[in-house]
Design a protein around this motif. Structure first.
Motif, PDB file in Angstrom:
ATOM      1  N   SER A 194      -1.542   7.819   9.085  1.00 53.35           N
ATOM      2  CA  SER A 194      -2.006   8.192  10.421  1.00 53.35           C
ATOM      3  C   SER A 194      -3.526   8.148  10.512  1.00 53.35           C
ATOM      4  CB  SER A 194      -1.496   9.588  10.790  1.00 53.35           C
ATOM      5  OG  SER A 194      -1.988  10.569   9.869  1.00 53.35           O
ATOM      6  N   GLU A 195      -4.196   8.367   9.394  1.00 55.04           N
ATOM      7  CA  GLU A 195      -5.652   8.307   9.366  1.00 55.04           C
ATOM      8  C   GLU A 195      -6.133   6.884   9.626  1.00 55.04           C
ATOM      9  OE1 GLU A 195      -8.045  11.195   6.925  1.00 55.04           O
ATOM     10  OE2 GLU A 195      -7.942   9.457   5.579  1.00 55.04           O
ATOM     11  N   VAL A 196      -5.454   5.918   9.028  1.00 50.72           N
ATOM     12  CA  VAL A 196      -5.792   4.512   9.244  1.00 50.72           C
ATOM     13  C   VAL A 196      -5.573   4.134  10.702  1.00 50.72           C
ATOM     14  CG1 VAL A 196      -5.165   2.134   8.670  1.00 50.72           C
ATOM     15  CG2 VAL A 196      -5.340   3.847   6.863  1.00 50.72           C
ATOM     16  N   GLU A 197      -4.447   4.546  11.261  1.00 47.44           N
ATOM     17  CA  GLU A 197      -4.147   4.243  12.653  1.00 47.44           C
ATOM     18  C   GLU A 197      -5.167   4.880  13.600  1.00 47.44           C
ATOM     19  OE1 GLU A 197       0.651   3.637  12.779  1.00 47.44           O
ATOM     20  OE2 GLU A 197      -0.099   5.696  12.609  1.00 47.44           O
ATOM     21  N   ALA A 198      -5.706   6.036  13.212  1.00 48.32           N
ATOM     22  CA  ALA A 198      -6.618   6.767  14.082  1.00 48.32           C
ATOM     23  C   ALA A 198      -8.045   6.223  14.052  1.00 48.32           C
ATOM     24  CB  ALA A 198      -6.630   8.246  13.696  1.00 48.32           C
ATOM     25  N   VAL A 199      -8.507   5.728  12.898  1.00 54.51           N
ATOM     26  CA  VAL A 199      -9.930   5.397  12.781  1.00 54.51           C
ATOM     27  C   VAL A 199     -10.236   3.950  12.406  1.00 54.51           C
ATOM     28  CG1 VAL A 199     -10.422   7.781  12.117  1.00 54.51           C
ATOM     29  CG2 VAL A 199     -10.166   6.051  10.342  1.00 54.51           C
ATOM     30  N   CYS A 200      -9.247   3.187  11.961  1.00 56.13           N
ATOM     31  CA  CYS A 200      -9.528   1.855  11.409  1.00 56.13           C
ATOM     32  C   CYS A 200      -9.281   0.733  12.412  1.00 56.13           C
ATOM     33  CB  CYS A 200      -8.690   1.609  10.159  1.00 56.13           C
ATOM     34  SG  CYS A 200      -9.101   2.713   8.792  1.00 56.13           S
ATOM     35  N   ASP A 201     -10.056  -0.336  12.247  1.00 55.40           N
ATOM     36  CA  ASP A 201      -9.859  -1.548  13.042  1.00 55.40           C
ATOM     37  C   ASP A 201      -8.892  -2.500  12.349  1.00 55.40           C
ATOM     38  OD1 ASP A 201     -11.985  -1.035  15.110  1.00 55.40           O
ATOM     39  OD2 ASP A 201     -13.237  -1.054  13.308  1.00 55.40           O
ATOM     40  N   ARG A 202      -8.939  -2.529  11.033  1.00 53.60           N
ATOM     41  CA  ARG A 202      -8.062  -3.412  10.263  1.00 53.60           C
ATOM     42  C   ARG A 202      -7.465  -2.654   9.093  1.00 53.60           C
ATOM     43  NH1 ARG A 202     -10.249  -7.517   7.612  1.00 53.60           N
ATOM     44  NH2 ARG A 202     -12.460  -6.987   7.844  1.00 53.60           N
ATOM     45  N   VAL A 203      -6.338  -3.150   8.613  1.00 47.73           N
ATOM     46  CA  VAL A 203      -5.681  -2.537   7.469  1.00 47.73           C
ATOM     47  C   VAL A 203      -5.437  -3.597   6.406  1.00 47.73           C
ATOM     48  CG1 VAL A 203      -3.402  -2.885   8.518  1.00 47.73           C
ATOM     49  CG2 VAL A 203      -3.681  -1.194   6.687  1.00 47.73           C
ATOM     50  N   HIS A 204      -5.652  -3.206   5.156  1.00 44.70           N
ATOM     51  CA  HIS A 204      -5.483  -4.100   4.007  1.00 44.70           C
ATOM     52  C   HIS A 204      -4.634  -3.351   2.993  1.00 44.70           C
ATOM     53  CE1 HIS A 204      -7.124  -7.740   1.970  1.00 44.70           C
ATOM     54  NE2 HIS A 204      -6.808  -7.064   0.883  1.00 44.70           N
ATOM     55  N   ILE A 205      -3.430  -3.853   2.725  1.00 45.01           N
ATOM     56  CA  ILE A 205      -2.507  -3.163   1.827  1.00 45.01           C
ATOM     57  C   ILE A 205      -2.453  -3.882   0.480  1.00 45.01           C
ATOM     58  CG2 ILE A 205      -0.129  -2.383   1.466  1.00 45.01           C
ATOM     59  CD1 ILE A 205       0.214  -2.249   4.468  1.00 45.01           C
ATOM     60  N   LEU A 206      -2.595  -3.086  -0.582  1.00 39.13           N
ATOM     61  CA  LEU A 206      -2.549  -3.596  -1.948  1.00 39.13           C
ATOM     62  C   LEU A 206      -1.288  -3.117  -2.654  1.00 39.13           C
ATOM     63  CD1 LEU A 206      -6.216  -2.675  -2.891  1.00 39.13           C
ATOM     64  CD2 LEU A 206      -5.404  -4.994  -2.475  1.00 39.13           C
ATOM     65  N   HIS A 207      -0.796  -3.944  -3.551  1.00 34.73           N
ATOM     66  CA  HIS A 207       0.325  -3.536  -4.400  1.00 34.73           C
ATOM     67  C   HIS A 207       0.238  -4.317  -5.701  1.00 34.73           C
ATOM     68  CE1 HIS A 207       4.116  -1.933  -5.631  1.00 34.73           C
ATOM     69  NE2 HIS A 207       4.726  -3.106  -5.632  1.00 34.73           N
ATOM     70  N   GLY A 208       0.252  -3.605  -6.794  1.00 33.18           N
ATOM     71  CA  GLY A 208       0.161  -4.265  -8.092  1.00 33.18           C
ATOM     72  C   GLY A 208      -1.108  -5.071  -8.269  1.00 33.18           C
ATOM     73  N   GLY A 209      -2.197  -4.637  -7.620  1.00 27.13           N
ATOM     74  CA  GLY A 209      -3.470  -5.336  -7.762  1.00 27.13           C
ATOM     75  C   GLY A 209      -3.646  -6.530  -6.853  1.00 27.13           C
ATOM     76  N   ARG A 210      -2.655  -6.842  -6.035  1.00 27.05           N
ATOM     77  CA  ARG A 210      -2.718  -7.984  -5.128  1.00 27.05           C
ATOM     78  C   ARG A 210      -2.718  -7.527  -3.673  1.00 27.05           C
ATOM     79  NH1 ARG A 210      -0.966 -13.058  -7.373  1.00 27.05           N
ATOM     80  NH2 ARG A 210      -0.120 -12.846  -9.489  1.00 27.05           N
ATOM     81  N   THR A 211      -3.249  -8.376  -2.817  1.00 25.18           N
ATOM     82  CA  THR A 211      -3.128  -8.156  -1.382  1.00 25.18           C
ATOM     83  C   THR A 211      -1.725  -8.579  -0.945  1.00 25.18           C
ATOM     84  OG1 THR A 211      -5.475  -8.558  -0.979  1.00 25.18           O
ATOM     85  CG2 THR A 211      -3.994  -8.789   0.896  1.00 25.18           C
ATOM     86  N   VAL A 212      -0.997  -7.655  -0.302  1.00 28.34           N
ATOM     87  CA  VAL A 212       0.342  -7.987   0.176  1.00 28.34           C
ATOM     88  C   VAL A 212       0.424  -8.000   1.698  1.00 28.34           C
ATOM     89  CG1 VAL A 212       1.514  -7.203  -1.908  1.00 28.34           C
ATOM     90  CG2 VAL A 212       1.080  -5.565  -0.059  1.00 28.34           C
ATOM     91  N   PHE A 213      -0.594  -7.444   2.371  1.00 24.31           N
ATOM     92  CA  PHE A 213      -0.589  -7.430   3.836  1.00 24.31           C
ATOM     93  C   PHE A 213      -2.001  -7.186   4.338  1.00 24.31           C
ATOM     94  CE2 PHE A 213      -0.307  -5.386   7.986  1.00 24.31           C
ATOM     95  CZ  PHE A 213       0.584  -6.216   8.651  1.00 24.31           C
ATOM     96  N   SER A 214      -2.374  -7.894   5.414  1.00 25.70           N
ATOM     97  CA  SER A 214      -3.679  -7.695   6.037  1.00 25.70           C
ATOM     98  C   SER A 214      -3.572  -8.053   7.511  1.00 25.70           C
ATOM     99  CB  SER A 214      -4.744  -8.560   5.355  1.00 25.70           C
ATOM    100  OG  SER A 214      -6.029  -8.319   5.916  1.00 25.70           O
ATOM    101  N   ASP A 215      -3.989  -7.152   8.390  1.00 22.11           N
ATOM    102  CA  ASP A 215      -3.898  -7.404   9.827  1.00 22.11           C
ATOM    103  C   ASP A 215      -4.763  -6.380  10.548  1.00 22.11           C
ATOM    104  OD1 ASP A 215      -3.180  -8.541  12.218  1.00 22.11           O
ATOM    105  OD2 ASP A 215      -1.018  -8.284  11.945  1.00 22.11           O
ATOM    106  N   SER A 216      -4.975  -6.606  11.840  1.00 24.07           N
ATOM    107  CA  SER A 216      -5.724  -5.646  12.642  1.00 24.07           C
ATOM    108  C   SER A 216      -4.777  -4.561  13.131  1.00 24.07           C
ATOM    109  CB  SER A 216      -6.393  -6.341  13.829  1.00 24.07           C
ATOM    110  OG  SER A 216      -5.462  -6.617  14.854  1.00 24.07           O
TER     111      SER A 216
END
Length: 253
Positions: free
Chosen positions: A200-222
């Motif tokens: 909810s913190e990301v949704e409230a203050v961020c313009d973009r989100v970058h999700i990591l898993h196992g050291g890799r980028t698995v998702f990135s979007d605004s």
């Protein structure tokens, strides 16, 4: 649109970090511009802390390029770091100092000119809501105000890129709201990376989100794109981090 707005303040390409045969970060790419807040998400062990340590020059990458305001962090570390403000998960506070004493020390460590220290102090005290605390010992402040002091030390030298690691951890709901409001204000003039476990913190203050898993980028979007699609960040997070074999556990450099 000016060149200052177009040019990225942070550019990361092919970032990798290996510990033996384990890849804590593998082929991570990031780009951030002034006025953007990027939420860095991932489960425990995803590589967030490792990446932030590399972005702030506290850990050398095994491969890849990091540029801060166009300056290569590996080639010119002192110049590149001058553009960075960093708040680690455990703020580097000296509890026996007053707020004013500590922030003056932080200014000197960041090579703020002596003649400009008091003006810089006045500005961060105002921006971080610390006006009545200058003469108070840091150790006697509430957790919320200690976090504000930690953010103030990251701002004292006027950095272009601000990196915040779990800035609201351990805070009560009112304190969390205040810190989130401050982060939104910072995002208007700086580039901000926010690492958190609170979706909810990301949704409230961020313009973009970058999700990591196992050291890799698995998702990135605004965040706006997700909202327009009616996508739930919680569902996205679970989809990309729960039922995927951790890809970073057996890679070799």
């Amino acid at each position: 649109m000016t060149e200052q707005i177009v040019s990225p303040t942070l550019s990361v390409k092919g970032l990798c970090r290996y510990f033996g045969t384990r890849a804590a970060a593998h082929d991570v790419n990031l780009e951030l511009r002034r006025g953007e807040v990027l939420g860095l998400l991932g489960p425990n062990g995803a590589g967030k802390t490792t990446i932030m340590r590399m972005l702030t020059g506290n850990l050398a990458p095994s491969a890849g390029v990091i540029k801060i305001c166009g300056v290569d962090l590996l080639d010119k570390p002192r110049e590149a770091k001058s553009h960075i403000g960093y708040l680690p998960e455990i703020p580097p506070l000296y509890r026996q100092l007053t707020v004013g004493e500590y922030l003056r020390l932080a200014a000197r460590l960041h090579h703020v000119a002596k003649a400009k220290i008091e003006a810089a102090l006045d500005e961060v005290v105002q921006r971080c809501g610390l006006g009545n605390t200058r003469e108070r010992l840091i150790g006697l402040l509430s957790k919320g105000y200690q976090q504000r002091v930690g953010i103030a030390q990251a701002l004292i030298h006027g950095p272009d890129v601000i990196i915040l690691d779990e800035p609201t951890v351990g805070l009560d709901p009112n304190q969390m709201r205040d810190i989130r409001s401050l982060i939104r204000e910072l995002g208007a003039k700086h580039s901000v990376i926010l690492s958190t476990h609170i979706l909810s913190e990301v949704e409230a203050v961020c313009d973009r989100v970058h999700i990591l898993h196992g050291g890799r980028t698995v998702f990135s979007d605004s965040v706006n794109e997700l909202k327009q699609k009616g996508a739930s960040l919680e569902e996205i997070f679970m989809r990309y981090t729960m039922n995927i074999e951790c890809p970073g556990t057996s890679l070799t450099p």
